[in-house]
Design an enzyme around this catalytic site. Structure first.
Site: not given
Length: 322
Positions: A49, A135
């Site tokens: 992010y 992830h």
């Protein structure tokens, strides 16, 4: 097995990593402060992010709070390394408005997983990370994840470096396989168990029920389709146009919510929590008012008749306990 109770509502901190639009540090702080003041005590982030910006901003904020009052999760699998092709541009190919002087490098080795954890700790400025998700492993190599990354996570848990481990993904097949082939505590299911569509109910939820694995539901607004009480026909779905069949389904769900005087976003937040294996719902937000509103929606009383009517019409599976 999950080691502790999770707050019902969490904040997914992709937006403070400049997802879709740039925020100043002060704007990001105001968002996080609104989340905290609204009672949110679970925060999720990732190196992905904003190429570490989300972790840095979130960590700076959480350093001002008592450590035992919140739960923190981040993710591993992508290391951040200098980008040899950096020319002064932005990371908009990944929808983040940050300089692309870093690049994401997949690494599912034991050393890579440990390095990712250590580097996240440094960016966050916090030693203790409660939960660690692998992830999007299917975007790289799911077999390698099963053979290498998950065993590495299991070792970190055994060494008490983290309390819980899991996977974060929007692919039901990857989630199901990870639950059945690795010893996970909690998984993050992104956009696959929502009020609008529930493909995870067919395979992911039964796997979690069988193994005692907890679920955190993310992306529950389906790219914003469920974020307002009056749906828009031009809403985006999975990076494209909303199919006619799904639009008809969305309109009917909104009609049922309206008949029960329940805002559509409130039903969207609370629907996943009707399943016994769902421990928490994580929502994003790029404005303080959104965080305050989402907290109100999470606490709103919703009549059982709403879930029953949606189930009777085949819009959610099998009744309230979906």
């Amino acid at each position: 097995m999950p080691s502790r109770e999770l707050p019902v509502l969490g904040y997914g901190a992709a937006n403070v990593g400049n997802l879709f639009r740039a925020l100043t540090d002060d704007e990001a702080w105001e968002i996080l402060d609104a989340a905290w003041e609204s009672g949110i005590r679970y925060f999720d982030t990732a190196p992905h992010y904003g190429l570490g910006l989300s972790e840095r901003r979130l960590g700076a904020f959480l350093q001002t709070k008592p450590r035992d009052e919140f739960v923190l999760s981040t993710k591993v699998g992508r290391l951040l390394r200098p980008n040899p092709e950096h020319t002064g541009g932005l990371d908009t190919a990944h929808d983040f408005h940050v300089r692309d002087d870093l690049m994401r490098a997949w690494d599912f080795s034991d050393a890579g997983i440990r390095a990712s954890l250590d580097e996240s700790r440094e960016r966050l400025g916090l030693e203790r990370i409660d939960m660690l998700y692998l992830h999007d492993p299917e975007r790289h190599d799911l077999d390698l994840a099963i053979d290498s990354a998950f065993p590495a996570l299991e070792r970190l848990r055994a060494e008490h470096e983290v309390s819980e481990i899991g996977i974060g993904s929007m692919v039901s097949e990857a989630l199901t396989r990870a639950v059945r082939e690795a010893d996970l505590d909690t998984i993050m299911v992104a956009g696959r168990f929502t009020l609008l569509e529930q493909p995870a109910a067919a395979d992911v939820l039964p796997a979690c029920d069988d193994t005692g694995t907890g679920i955190v539901a993310a992306s529950v607004f389906n790219s914003g389709l469920l974020a307002q009480s009056e749906p828009r026909r031009d809403g985006r779905y999975e990076y494209g146009a909303l199919p006619d069949q799904l639009w008809a389904r969305l309109v009917r769900i909104a009609d049922v919510c309206r008949a029960h005087d329940v805002p559509l976003p409130a039903a969207a937040i609370q629907f996943p929590l009707q399943a016994a294996s769902v421990r928490s719902v994580v929502v994003g937000g790029s404005r303080p008012a959104q965080l305050r509103q989402n907290a109100e929606y999470a606490a709103l009383g919703i009549p059982a008749d709403l879930w029953a009517e949606l189930a009777d019409e085949g819009l959610i599976p099998g009744g309230a306990d979906a």
